[in-house]
Write an enzyme that holds these catalytic residues in place. Structure first.
Site, PDB file in Angstrom:
ATOM      1  N   LYS A 196      54.979  33.786  28.896  1.00 35.41           N
ATOM      2  CA  LYS A 196      53.973  34.796  29.255  1.00 35.41           C
ATOM      3  C   LYS A 196      54.613  35.887  30.108  1.00 35.41           C
ATOM      4  O   LYS A 196      54.316  37.062  29.950  1.00 35.41           O
ATOM      5  CB  LYS A 196      52.807  34.159  30.026  1.00 35.41           C
ATOM      6  CG  LYS A 196      51.918  33.285  29.166  1.00 35.41           C
ATOM      7  CD  LYS A 196      50.653  32.851  29.890  1.00 35.41           C
ATOM      8  CE  LYS A 196      50.911  32.093  31.172  1.00 35.41           C
ATOM      9  NZ  LYS A 196      51.722  30.856  31.038  1.00 35.41           N
ATOM     10  N   CYS A 250      38.578  28.168  42.126  1.00 35.90           N
ATOM     11  CA  CYS A 250      39.966  27.786  41.891  1.00 35.90           C
ATOM     12  C   CYS A 250      40.582  27.067  43.091  1.00 35.90           C
ATOM     13  O   CYS A 250      41.043  25.940  42.984  1.00 35.90           O
ATOM     14  CB  CYS A 250      40.690  29.095  41.576  1.00 35.90           C
ATOM     15  SG  CYS A 250      42.415  29.010  41.229  1.00 35.90           S
ATOM     16  N   MET A 251      40.572  27.707  44.253  1.00 38.27           N
ATOM     17  CA  MET A 251      41.322  27.175  45.384  1.00 38.27           C
ATOM     18  C   MET A 251      40.456  26.724  46.557  1.00 38.27           C
ATOM     19  O   MET A 251      40.976  26.216  47.550  1.00 38.27           O
ATOM     20  CB  MET A 251      42.324  28.226  45.892  1.00 38.27           C
ATOM     21  CG  MET A 251      43.329  28.694  44.865  1.00 38.27           C
ATOM     22  SD  MET A 251      44.099  27.390  43.870  1.00 38.27           S
ATOM     23  CE  MET A 251      44.889  26.409  45.124  1.00 38.27           C
ATOM     24  N   MET A 298      43.861  22.048  39.554  1.00 39.35           N
ATOM     25  CA  MET A 298      42.415  22.048  39.315  1.00 39.35           C
ATOM     26  C   MET A 298      41.815  20.668  39.067  1.00 39.35           C
ATOM     27  O   MET A 298      40.621  20.465  39.258  1.00 39.35           O
ATOM     28  CB  MET A 298      42.066  22.975  38.153  1.00 39.35           C
ATOM     29  CG  MET A 298      42.284  24.433  38.479  1.00 39.35           C
ATOM     30  SD  MET A 298      41.502  24.920  40.028  1.00 39.35           S
ATOM     31  CE  MET A 298      42.921  25.195  41.040  1.00 39.35           C
ATOM     32  N   GLN A 327      46.377  31.559  40.850  1.00 43.19           N
ATOM     33  CA  GLN A 327      46.608  32.979  40.569  1.00 43.19           C
ATOM     34  C   GLN A 327      47.697  33.555  41.480  1.00 43.19           C
ATOM     35  O   GLN A 327      47.987  33.006  42.547  1.00 43.19           O
ATOM     36  CB  GLN A 327      45.305  33.753  40.753  1.00 43.19           C
ATOM     37  CG  GLN A 327      44.203  33.275  39.823  1.00 43.19           C
ATOM     38  CD  GLN A 327      42.867  33.938  40.129  1.00 43.19           C
ATOM     39  OE1 GLN A 327      42.560  34.983  39.590  1.00 43.19           O
ATOM     40  NE2 GLN A 327      42.099  33.347  41.015  1.00 43.19           N
TER      41      GLN A 327
END
Ligand SMILES: Nc1nc2c(c(=O)[nH]1)N[C@H]1C(S)=C(S)[C@@H](COP(=O)(O)OP(=O)(O)OC[C@H]3O[C@@H](n4cnc5c(=O)[nH]c(N)nc54)[C@H](O)[C@@H]3O)O[C@H]1N2
Ligand SMILES: Nc1nc2c(c(=O)[nH]1)N[C@H]1C(S)=C(S)[C@@H](COP(=O)(O)OP(=O)(O)OC[C@H]3O[C@@H](n4cnc5c(=O)[nH]c(N)nc54)[C@H](O)[C@@H]3O)O[C@H]1N2
Ligand code: SF4
Ligand SMILES: [Mo]
Length: 752
Positions: free
Chosen positions: A80, A170-171, A339, A377
């Site tokens: 990516k 997410c976090m 996660m 992220q």
């Protein structure tokens, strides 16, 4: 298990998987090879690994990206990262502002028209319905300066604490875990610990697909040393579990019991560090009652491997083996999780239980011994967590609900005492519920795609679509959220603007602008600044560029445990990232927090080897967290577990990765991973449609018949904008962190 060369290549193929996709069509790279390319230092904009890159530009175009040899990633990038240039150049880029007209159609508009409308709606709403009728929803992919500016604009300008971001999805549980166990957020170790660890505990992290360059580093460590062991704790078989010496599989959500059982074994077998426990640990209150080592040991009596095996379906011998590997004396143990632990209705507890293993064994604060939460992220750490971009936070560890903390920020921002709002803001899910229920009238959404990424998304799509709400979306492409917006703003993308990213290991690095944005697209910083000026807050926003804001941001972190005063803009231009604490300009940065002689914030005369200075007594807390079931478990009507997550080729909602030739056909369609036994029972063959239904919604996915999940559990990835798994997922959240339980819900399956 020793890793043969072939096995090594196999397991790390995920990291360099271009080969697996056939001959890449890197026409831009071929162009670059022609010469005359200018190289500028930057950071990959995808995952929280935060790989250093060099950006190659020619004739005003970004033509190639290569790994930065001088950064932690030693020149490596995953596919990516290599393919990043293509995300800028798809013809569907947003290049003009758009306003939804009376017929409900988005129409091109001028910046002046769009900004005027936004300011009049937001100011009008504040006047009519109060400040808490407006909200900001940002992103762990925005630069620190952008998050800072949105924070100041909304808290100090509009005077609401409704400032949130997707790191809540997410976090938030990792933040909750760090704060409750150690007194302060953010990991204490760094990536170099990987090169020293003898045992890796990878729990709820598909590292091979989600953090490929870190996975490659783990695999390299294992290849170099036969004695290195990898334990994977994940209900699914994944490319990560291929590297495992021991893979603990269990019923989703039951790993709370599993971690307690590992602690039980560690104590029974004497694999603990009594001196460290005595000197450094407290035991958390249960029902307001202080706990002790003895009550902790008694609490763990209920978690014998035999008992826990019944709760989890994980063999007792494997639990014992995992504890023995983790606790082995004289060997360094590093846990990494993501996660699978955070996106849970008991995500904070899952984090605490992982920290407990390090605390009772004393495997913490020395090379290779560390609990290490992997961040999703690229700037969830630096921008949103550190910078205070969640509703309950203020910049650099302060809390919006605490008057003395607000007073500090008021002083730093030159505001009247009492200016900052005291009313709590809404967390992400409640914010979108507010839109649905009518308490929030206007929302500004930046660099995130909640119309696809929120759980139980139909409810929140309805709120955004409603005629009674005013929704502004700044994005680089049309998305499942822009289709619901009243105003769409064309944003400049990564490389078309500059800013700071802070990755998982507390490394702050500068991502430089190298090309111009297309058409009328503008950098998010400039858009927010213009809104602020037009709304009458110009005096408190005296900046022209992100660089102008940096010294104020440094000042906000000064005299806090974040201490990055030494990370000046000049240094960011020159260095390949610096790890805070870095309190002075000449300071080299701090590889390991809380450690005497390493962390500048631990006084030289501190009597112990570590000081958890988030707490006044310098001690960490072991929490007694019982097994608790997920919010929804399978029953007669909805008999399967559904879990959701990622694949290596795609990024989140697909808006960027699906603009890359090589990625757009790779795993772009979300298919249902279905065990062969379940497929047989449903009379479903590979490729057949299967209707997946929950209490909230239903959708047909094609079946991928594979034994990656155990029978009774199915998996969907989150990437496909056409086939959205979030039509089905549950929006229950952790009562502490407010992070939703994307990882577990109950569904029924029918052949479609
Ligand atoms: N290719 C790619 N990489 C990415 C991203 C991306 O979109 N694409 N996104 C980035 C972001 S923002 C994030 S947050 C990270 C996420 O990175 P990860 O968390 O590693 O990825 P996920 O696939 O979401 O989930 C990880 C694992 O949790 C497991 N799991 C499910 N239920 C449980 C449970 O009850 N207990 C345990 N222990 N495990 C469970 C799943 O089987 C899955 O393998 O990835 C980052 N990197
Ligand atoms: N079912 C399920 N759902 C999940 C998860 C899961 O595991 N399962 N994981 C959750 C997690 S951990 C996360 S982090 C979220 C991620 O969810 P989102 O944040 O919604 O997903 P992204 O696709 O990363 O959205 C980023 C958006 O920003 C746009 N963009 C890119 N660059 C810029 C820029 O510079 N400026 C602006 N203004 N826009 C830009 C992109 O085009 C894209 O639309 O999803 C959550 N949702
Ligand atoms: S591992 Fe993450 S940061 Fe590194 S190149 Fe891949 S996506 Fe980018
Ligand atoms: Mo994430």
């Amino acid at each position: 298990m020793s890793v043969s060369r072939r096995n090594f290549l196999f397991t790390t193929a995920a990291a360099s998987a271009l080969a697996a996709l056939g001959k890449p069509t890197l026409t831009l790279a071929e162009e670059a090879a022609k010469g005359g390319t200018k190289w500028t230092k930057g950071v990959c904009r995808y995952c929280g690994t935060g790989c250093g890159v060099y950006k190659g530009t020619r004739d005003g175009k970004l033509v190639m990206v290569k790994g930065d040899k001088h950064n932690h990633n030693a020149g490596f990038l995953c596919l990516k990262g290599f393919l990043l240039p293509q995300i800028l150049y798809d013809e569907s880029r947003l290049t003009k502002p758009q306003i939804r007209n009376k017929k409900g159609v988005l129409e091109d508009a001028s910046w002046d028209e769009a900004l005027k409308l936004i300011v009049s709606k937001f100011k009008g709403s504040v006047k009519e319905h109060g400040a808490d009728s407006v909200a900001f929803y940002g992103s762990g992919q925005a630069y620190t300066e952008e998050t800072f500016l949105s924070n100041k604009l909304f808290r100090a300008g509009f005077r609401t604490n409704n400032v949130e971001g997707n790191p809540r999805l997410c976090m938030a549980s990792a933040v909750g875990g760090y704060v409750t166990s150690f007194g302060k957020d953010e990991p204490m170790g760094n990536y170099e610990d990987i090169d020293h660890a003898d045992v890796f505990l990878l729990a709820g992290s598909n590292t091979a697909e989600a953090h490929p360059i870190l996975f490659q580093r783990i695999a390299r460590r294992k290849q170099a040393n036969d004695k290195v062991k990898v334990i994977v704790v994940d209900p699914r078989r994944t490319p990560t579990s291929r590297l495992a010496d021991l893979h603990l599989q269990f019923k989703p959500g039951t790993d709370l019991a599993l971690f307690n059982s590992m602690a039980h074994v560690l104590i029974k077998e004497g694999l603990i560090d009594t001196k460290f426990i005595k000197e450094n640990l407290n035991f958390g209150k249960v029902k307001k009652v202080d706990q002790t080592w003895e009550s902790y040991v008694a609490f763990l009596e209920d978690y014998s491997p035999e008992k826990v095996s019944k709760i989890t379906d994980c063999p007792a011998e494997q639990i014992v083996e995992a504890a023995r590997l983790f606790g082995a004396k004289g060997r360094a143990s590093m846990s990494m999780w993501c996660m699978g632990l955070n996106q849970r209705s008991r995500g904070v507890w899952a984090n605490n239980l992982c920290h407990n293993l390090h605390l009772i064994t004393g495997k913490i604060g020395t090379p290779g011994n560390t609990p290490f939460s992997l961040t999703g992220q690229p700037n969830a750490c630096g921008g949103v967590r550190d910078g205070g971009g969640l509703s309950h936070l203020l910049p650099y560890g302060r809390l919006a609900g605490k008057a003395p903390h607000r007073a500090i920020i008021e002083k730093l921002w030159d505001l009247e005492p009492g200016h900052l709002p005291s009313a709590p803001g809404k967390n992400a899910i409640d914010m979108f519920r507010g839109l649905d229920e009518g308490s929030i009238k206007c929302i500004y959404i930046m660099c995130t795609n909640p119309g696809q990424s929120l759980p139980n998304v139909t409810r929140y799509r309805n709120g955004m679509k409603s005629k009674d709400t005013f929704v502004v979306v700044a994005d680089i492409y049309p998305t499942r959220t822009t289709e619901l917006a009243d105003v769409v703003l064309p944003a400049a993308a990564w490389s078309e603007k500059e800013g700071v990213f802070g990755c998982s290991e507390r490394r702050y690095q500068l991502d430089e602008k190298v090309v111009e944005a297309p058409g009328e697209a503008r950098a998010d910083f400039q858009i927010l600044l213009e809104i602020g000026k037009r709304a009458g807050f110009g005096a408190m926003l005296p900046y022209k560029t992100p660089a102008d804001a940096w010294d104020e941001i440094r000042k906000l972190g000064k005299d806090t445990p974040y201490a990055f005063w030494g990370i000046t803009r000049e240094r960011l231009h020159k260095d390949h990232g610096v790890i805070w604490p870095c309190p002075e300009e000449g300071h080299p940065g701090t590889p390991r927090r809380y450690v005497k002689g390493v962390d500048p914030l631990v006084p030289a005369d501190w009597p112990r080897r570590m000081k958890f200075y988030g707490r006044s007594d310098g001690k960490a807390i072991v929490w007694l967290r019982p097994m608790a079931p997920p919010a929804e478990v399978p029953d007669k009507e909805y008999p399967y577990y559904l879990t959701t997550g990622r694949v290596i080729e795609q990024w989140h909602t697909g808006t960027m990765t699906q603009k890359c030739k090589e990625l757009k056909t790779a795993n772009a369609e979300t298919m249902l991973e279905l065990h062969p036994d379940d497929a047989a029972a449903l009379q479903v063959k590979a490729g057949n449609g299967v209707r997946v239904s929950s209490r909230r919604g239903s959708f047909v996915f094609r079946a991928n018949v594979t034994d990656t999940c155990p029978a009774g559990t199915v998996f969907l990835n989150m990437h496909d904008p056409e086939r959205m798994c979030n039509l089905v997922t549950i929006d229950a959240y952790d009562p502490g962190s407010k992070q939703p339980e994307f990882k577990i819900c109950a569904v029924k399956l029918e052949k479609a």
